[in-house]
Design an enzyme around this catalytic site. Structure first.
Site, PDB file in Angstrom:
ATOM      1  CG  PHE A 171      54.546  85.674 -30.199  1.00 15.96           C
ATOM      2  CD1 PHE A 171      54.334  86.410 -30.531  1.00 15.96           C
ATOM      3  CD2 PHE A 171      53.788  84.907 -30.718  1.00 15.96           C
ATOM      4  CE1 PHE A 171      53.852  87.181 -31.633  1.00 15.96           C
ATOM      5  CE2 PHE A 171      52.289  86.286 -30.549  1.00 15.96           C
ATOM      6  CZ  PHE A 171      52.355  86.997 -30.388  1.00 15.96           C
ATOM      7  CD  GLU A 198      56.959  77.185 -29.421  1.00 17.42           C
ATOM      8  OE1 GLU A 198      55.604  77.242 -29.820  1.00 17.42           O
ATOM      9  OE2 GLU A 198      57.060  77.852 -28.573  1.00 17.42           O
ATOM     10  NE  ARG A 199      54.629  81.596 -32.657  1.00 20.15           N
ATOM     11  CZ  ARG A 199      52.541  81.559 -32.702  1.00 20.15           C
ATOM     12  NH1 ARG A 199      52.568  83.091 -32.638  1.00 20.15           N
ATOM     13  NH2 ARG A 199      51.888  80.914 -32.987  1.00 20.15           N
ATOM     14  CB  SER A 248      46.555  81.614 -26.251  1.00 26.97           C
ATOM     15  OG  SER A 248      47.227  79.728 -26.449  1.00 26.97           O
ATOM     16  CB  CYS A 303      48.133  90.504 -23.296  1.00 25.52           C
ATOM     17  SG  CYS A 303      49.559  91.139 -21.891  1.00 25.52           S
TER      18      CYS A 303
END
Length: 520
Positions: A171, A198-199, A248, A303
């Site tokens: 996302f 999906e976000r 993640s 990240c």
């Protein structure tokens, strides 16, 4: 003039198409068509600054996902034979259209993801740079030749496409990460089934339309939506030969293991805990500026953020000024002028980050700045989390061990550079690190003794430009080929070697050789 007119027409078409690509509910994109899913399962997508419902993202049905894969497999049969010059032209067109529509894509990112408009435009730009790198595909795909390797004999190598590839995106970079994936896959002769987060899938849908307008043939890029089922489909579908993933640890390990078990090539970029080391001889103001920007920009949801600072020796005396600078950052809705950081992606992400901060306090860290209860005028329902700073943090604390993914900076103090390097190397992650100093000798020692894959010297976020590759290592990546650059070309291709013998005359006798062939 003709070229200019054509470019204007394509840009006008793209602008109209971008409006069509932003739909309620979000559509699939399969075989060149935006189509509403037949599913009865949707994921609500909320504006992080208001929590108002923006759209519903479908969980694509098994039939729709299969249609996407089948379409990509069929398109590959033709696209694999396209010339490198054709692919180059498509990439040139795509790069131009992305630049012309950069602000519109960024506005969608701000609405769906929450980051400031300026930051969202940077998100798009860093992706465009990968597309521009892909414009060099005629040179990037050049093989090798050795001739003669023996009398009348030569060996050639070619870089061949893999087939259908899969992409699974996070996302936090709705434009940049998809642009790490599908342009390189398509430029190297592959096709792709892509699953955006999906976000915030809107940017990907807009870019899919631009790709079609740029000349990407129908079926070469297909987009499906969903969560676990869509991920597992990409891992399991026999037609998909390689998977690119950013996200993640939990998801990355699952995708790597499941994809590998199905015989797929996988590159999986996962978590990080990047350290910034501050030496006493560093330029003070410049260093503080960079620490604050890298820790709190994008609400810390990068990240390659710099969430942990190690102050060496007397540099610890700068911490109060660091706190004062962080206090001055403006938290606001991303379209508002002067906003330095926007909301977090979801209430759940905010709650998780707040819990980790509280654990740090309970485990002995000092809370120098607390942004957990931040409020923004006019946006009472946003996922607001202001800059937060914890000091005296040790390695066993949860706030150090966990990737918080929030505007939280943790700080440690050590006496020597060697202690700082040891701390970095003990951490399981290896995405990146940064050193702030004016000593070349110190910089060289740090560069070659730290184990992180991307090192910044007076550069807080050392993400390489696309002529290099994103080279995180250790626990931050699974797979041995990195994203974009030369490693990206290698990931999306396989080498075929051809050994040829062309003699002008026939053999003198009928006499088979049964020993191992040697070439002299």
């Amino acid at each position: 003039m003709l070229l200019s007119a054509r470019a204007s027409a394509v840009a006008s078409s793209a602008a109209r198409s971008l409006r069509c690509a932003s739909t309620y509910p979000t559509h699939n994109f399969i075989n060149g068509k935006f189509t509403e899913s037949a599913t009865d399962t949707f994921i609500d997508l909320h504006n992080p600054a208001t929590n108002e419902l923006l759209t519903q993202v479908p969980c694509s049905t098994p039939a729709e996902m299969q249609a996407a894969s089948d379409g990509a497999a069929e398109a590959f049969q033709t696209w694999r034979d396209s010339s490198v010059m054709t692919r180059q032209t498509v990439m040139f067109n795509l790069a131009r259209l992305l630049r012309e529509n950069q602000t519109e894509i960024a506005k969608n990112i701000t609405k769906e993801q929450g980051k400031t408009l300026a930051d969202a435009e940077g998100d798009v730009l860093r992706g465009i740079q990968v597309v521009e790198y892909a414009c060099g595909i005629p040179s990037l795909l050049m093989g090798e030749t050795a001739s003669p390797v023996a009398q009348d004999m030569e060996i050639q190598s070619f870089r061949m496409p893999l087939g259908v590839t899969g992409g699974i995106c996070p996302f936090n970079f709705p434009a940049m990460i998809p642009l790490w994936m599908f342009p390189m896959a398509i430029a190297t002769g592959n096709t792709m089934v892509l699953k955006p987060s999906e976000r915030d899938p809107g940017a990907t849908m807009m870019m899919a339309q631009l790709a079609q307008d740029a000349g990407v043939p129908d079926g070469c890029l297909n987009i499906i939506h969903g969560a676990v089922d869509a991920v597992n489909f990409i891992c399991d579908d026999p037609a998909i030969k390689a998977i690119s993933f950013v996200g993640s640890d939990h998801a990355g390990k699952h995708i790597y293991d499941r994809g590998n078990a199905n015989g797929k090539r996988v590159q999986s970029n996962m978590g990080a805990k990047n350290h910034g080391v501050v030496m006493p001889d560093a330029n003070k103001k410049a260093t503080l500026n960079q620490l604050v920007g890298a820790a709190f920009g994008a609400a810390g949801q990068r990240c390659m953020a710099l969430p942990h600072a190690i102050f060496v020796g007397s540099a610890k005396e700068w911490i109060p000024e660091l706190v004062d600078m962080a206090k001055g950052l403006k938290l606001n809705e991303g379209m508002q002028p002067g906003a330095d950081l926007g909301p977090m992606i979801s209430p759940q992400a905010k709650e998780r980050a707040a819990g980790i901060v509280q654990s740090g306090v309970q485990q002995g860290a000092k809370l120098l700045l607390d942004g957990r209860y931040a409020e923004v005028d006019g946006y009472p329902n946003g996922n607001w989390f202001g800059p937060t700073i914890l000091s005296e943090v040790t390695e066993e604390m949860d706030c150090y061990r966990e990737e918080i993914f929030a505007p939280v900076m943790t700080c440690s103090e050590v006496d020597t550079l060697d202690e700082a390097i040891s701390m970095i190397n003990r951490n399981k992650y290896g995405n990146g690190t940064a050193l702030f100093t004016n000593s070349g000798a110190v910089a060289r020692k740090f560069t070659f003794e730290t184990e992180a894959g991307q090192v910044g010297i007076n550069v807080p976020i050392p993400v390489p430009l696309p002529m290099f590759s994103f080279t995180g290592n250790k626990g931050s990546i699974l797979g041995d080929l990195n994203f974009y650059g030369k490693a990206g070309v290698q990931f999306y291709t396989q080498i075929k070697t051809v050994t040829s013998l062309w003699r002008g005359t026939d053999a003198d006798t009928l006499s088979a050789q049964t020993v191992m062939p040697t070439m002299k």
